[in-house]
Design a protein around this motif. Structure first.
Motif, PDB file in Angstrom:
ATOM      1  N   LEU B  26      30.297  43.721   8.493  1.00  0.00           N
ATOM      2  CA  LEU B  26      30.899  43.873   9.909  1.00  0.00           C
ATOM      3  C   LEU B  26      32.033  43.317  10.182  1.00  0.00           C
ATOM      4  O   LEU B  26      32.979  43.687  10.649  1.00  0.00           O
ATOM      5  CB  LEU B  26      29.900  43.472  10.706  1.00  0.00           C
ATOM      6  N   ALA B  27      32.231  42.035   9.529  1.00  0.00           N
ATOM      7  CA  ALA B  27      33.336  41.025   9.985  1.00  0.00           C
ATOM      8  C   ALA B  27      34.774  41.664   9.387  1.00  0.00           C
ATOM      9  O   ALA B  27      35.688  41.521   9.902  1.00  0.00           O
ATOM     10  CB  ALA B  27      32.968  39.715   9.534  1.00  0.00           C
ATOM     11  N   ILE B 168      37.031  51.015  20.332  1.00  0.00           N
ATOM     12  CA  ILE B 168      35.808  50.261  20.374  1.00  0.00           C
ATOM     13  C   ILE B 168      35.446  50.222  18.863  1.00  0.00           C
ATOM     14  O   ILE B 168      34.965  49.217  18.196  1.00  0.00           O
ATOM     15  CB  ILE B 168      34.690  50.999  20.967  1.00  0.00           C
ATOM     16  N   GLN B 171      36.541  47.184  17.413  1.00  0.00           N
ATOM     17  CA  GLN B 171      36.021  45.548  18.127  1.00  0.00           C
ATOM     18  C   GLN B 171      34.726  45.718  17.310  1.00  0.00           C
ATOM     19  O   GLN B 171      34.189  46.321  16.568  1.00  0.00           O
ATOM     20  CB  GLN B 171      35.781  45.846  19.519  1.00  0.00           C
ATOM     21  N   ALA B 172      34.101  44.360  17.814  1.00  0.00           N
ATOM     22  CA  ALA B 172      32.672  43.922  17.271  1.00  0.00           C
ATOM     23  C   ALA B 172      31.730  45.196  17.224  1.00  0.00           C
ATOM     24  O   ALA B 172      30.931  45.478  16.236  1.00  0.00           O
ATOM     25  CB  ALA B 172      32.082  42.873  17.691  1.00  0.00           C
ATOM     26  N   SER B 173      31.467  45.869  18.353  1.00  0.00           N
ATOM     27  CA  SER B 173      30.496  46.800  18.587  1.00  0.00           C
ATOM     28  C   SER B 173      30.622  48.157  17.638  1.00  0.00           C
ATOM     29  O   SER B 173      29.968  48.665  17.348  1.00  0.00           O
ATOM     30  CB  SER B 173      30.443  47.114  20.083  1.00  0.00           C
ATOM     31  N   GLY B 175      31.852  47.975  14.965  1.00  0.00           N
ATOM     32  CA  GLY B 175      31.235  47.597  13.316  1.00  0.00           C
ATOM     33  C   GLY B 175      29.787  48.128  13.456  1.00  0.00           C
ATOM     34  O   GLY B 175      29.379  48.566  12.357  1.00  0.00           O
ATOM     35  N   PHE B 176      29.178  47.484  14.500  1.00  0.00           N
ATOM     36  CA  PHE B 176      27.789  47.692  14.452  1.00  0.00           C
ATOM     37  C   PHE B 176      27.328  49.005  14.543  1.00  0.00           C
ATOM     38  O   PHE B 176      26.402  49.966  13.998  1.00  0.00           O
ATOM     39  CB  PHE B 176      27.088  47.110  15.588  1.00  0.00           C
ATOM     40  N   ILE B 177      28.223  50.113  15.169  1.00  0.00           N
ATOM     41  CA  ILE B 177      28.051  51.453  15.247  1.00  0.00           C
ATOM     42  C   ILE B 177      28.065  52.185  14.004  1.00  0.00           C
ATOM     43  O   ILE B 177      27.335  52.690  13.582  1.00  0.00           O
ATOM     44  CB  ILE B 177      28.908  52.095  16.551  1.00  0.00           C
ATOM     45  N   LEU B 179      27.959  50.776  11.052  1.00  0.00           N
ATOM     46  CA  LEU B 179      27.211  50.354  10.041  1.00  0.00           C
ATOM     47  C   LEU B 179      25.735  51.226  10.268  1.00  0.00           C
ATOM     48  O   LEU B 179      24.834  51.491   9.399  1.00  0.00           O
ATOM     49  CB  LEU B 179      26.738  48.845  10.011  1.00  0.00           C
ATOM     50  N   ALA B 180      25.277  51.133  11.713  1.00  0.00           N
ATOM     51  CA  ALA B 180      24.218  51.923  12.084  1.00  0.00           C
ATOM     52  C   ALA B 180      24.385  53.387  11.414  1.00  0.00           C
ATOM     53  O   ALA B 180      23.246  53.947  10.779  1.00  0.00           O
ATOM     54  CB  ALA B 180      24.129  52.157  13.326  1.00  0.00           C
TER      55      ALA B 180
END
Lengths: 187, 214
Positions: B26-27, B168, B171-173, B175-177, B179-180
């Motif tokens: 993610l990072a 977005i 940004q961090a979120s 990354g989560f989206i 990967l999801a």
């Protein structure tokens, strides 16, 4: 250091610079250990405790040993060794105090990147000893917050209808995205 | 010797692999180039740590696997740090603190731990395959996030995407989206959604770690 500075250091670790949700540090533990609120709180507290202890040791080691001897390049290895020793000792002490030898989740904390990151950030950020401890406290509380927030959300997800492909890790990651967006408001 | 359930998950389940490597994935997946650098580092650590843990298995007893394994990985990270600083300072800057944090990588440790009791060739092959799988996911994530978040690919601007950026994703979120959706796609392809909960994977590492300490 004024009260405002102290508060800023702690709150920035908790909200603005939350390791797990804004920098993805230790996020695997948050995703994997937040199934039950009790366990999530235990893990969060354990990480915060170890992180604080490690921070107390690593700052003087960096300033009085690594910097003095000019062996800064050994930082990662030395810090990891310190973390392992702290984790081992804490695990032994808690196991004995609890009267069982089954151990706890302390050994897993050695593989939590947040502990190492806090130690590294404290010295690279140019903090003094007290500032470093306050920053570490903020990071630890931030990790605990992430664990609790996430575990609460996951409890709700358990009762929701989730498309088959998104069950498990994907929906947890989408949840993390929403929490990260919420924390983004503090930046 | 009974194999660690988590290690089996790592080798056989790409979703488990993604969970363990979620941090660096993610990072450093906000762009194709950082993703490439991070995946190259992970591949190096996976292969070398497996090789070293397998080689020094006589010195590292079962009880010290956690500590010995992590120290070996930390040593390798220090070597990588010095080499990058000397020869590829740009990459060193790009990886930043995540280079140090690879020393506490769940993914690298799990694969190294698994290699202890396996044949050298098999453990090397496995670490290589895990590394390549991780690289593929990281590159896909890096490309998607850079394209949608910054409107470029490998720092080459694409005019259409640049004018239709979705910030977005940078940004961090984002990354989560991303990967999801990648993990959902893997679940879809494997047709076994939700059968491996993240808890079971991490907790099995926990129990293994406890055994190692004893």
């Amino acid at each position: 250091m004024s009260f405002r500075d102290i508060l800023l250091l702690i709150l920035s670790g908790v909200f603005v610079n939350n390791y797990a949700l804004t920098r993805f540090i230790g996020v695997s533990h948050v995703l994997g250990f937040s199934g039950q609120t009790g366990k999530a709180a235990g893990m969060g507290l354990a990480v915060a405790f170890v992180l604080q202890l490690v921070s107390i040791i690593t700052w003087p080691v960096q300033v009085f040993v690594l910097d003095k001897l000019g062996i800064e390049y050994m930082q990662t290895l030395i810090f990891v060794a310190i973390i392992l020793v702290v984790v081992y000792l804490v695990d032994r002490i808690f196991s004995k105090a609890a009267g069982n030898d089954e151990g706890s989740f302390f050994p897993l904390i050695a593989l939590n990147a947040a502990v190492l990151a806090a130690a590294v950030d404290n010295v690279s950020g140019g903090y003094g000893f007290l500032q470093a401890q306050l920053a570490a406290l903020g990071v630890g509380l931030g990790f605990l917050l992430a664990m609790l927030l996430f575990s609460g959300l996951r409890c709700r997800i358990d009762y929701a209808h989730v498309p088959k492909s998104f069950q498990g890790l994907p929906i947890n990651l989408l949840t993390a995205a929403i929490v990260a967006m919420a924390l983004g408001a503090f930046i | 010797m009974e194999e660690n359930r988590l290690s089996q998950t790592v080798a056989l389940d790409p979703t488990g692999l993604l969970l363990l490597g979620a941090g660096p994935a993610l990072a450093r997946s906000y762009g194709l180039i950082p993703a490439l650098c991070m995946s190259a580092l992970t591949l190096f650590l996976l292969v070398c740590s497996s090789l070293l843990v397998r080689t020094f298995r006589g010195l590292i007893g079962q009880g010290q696997l956690l500590y010995g394994g992590i120290l070996i990985i930390a040593g390798l990270v220090s070597i990588a740090e010095l080499l990058l600083q000397a020869f590829l300072p740009g990459v060193f800057e790009l990886l930043g603190v995540y280079l140090n944090l690879s020393a506490a990588s769940l993914l690298v440790f799990s694969v190294a731990e698994r290699s202890r009791d396996r044949a050298l060739r098999l453990s090397l092959l496995e670490s290589l395959l895990v590394g390549l799988g991780f690289t593929a996911v990281l590159l896909v994530m890096g490309a998607v996030r850079e394209l949608l978040g910054s409107g470029s690919i490998g720092q080459t601007s694409l005019s259409f995407f640049e004018s239709h950026k979705i910030p977005i994703f940078a940004q961090a979120s984002g990354g989560f989206i991303t990967l999801a959706f990648v993990t959902a796609l893997i679940n879809r392809l494997k047709g076994k959604a939700g059968t491996n909960s993240p808890d079971s994977k991490i907790e099995s590492l926990d129990s293994e770690a406890e055994e190692s300490v004893k």
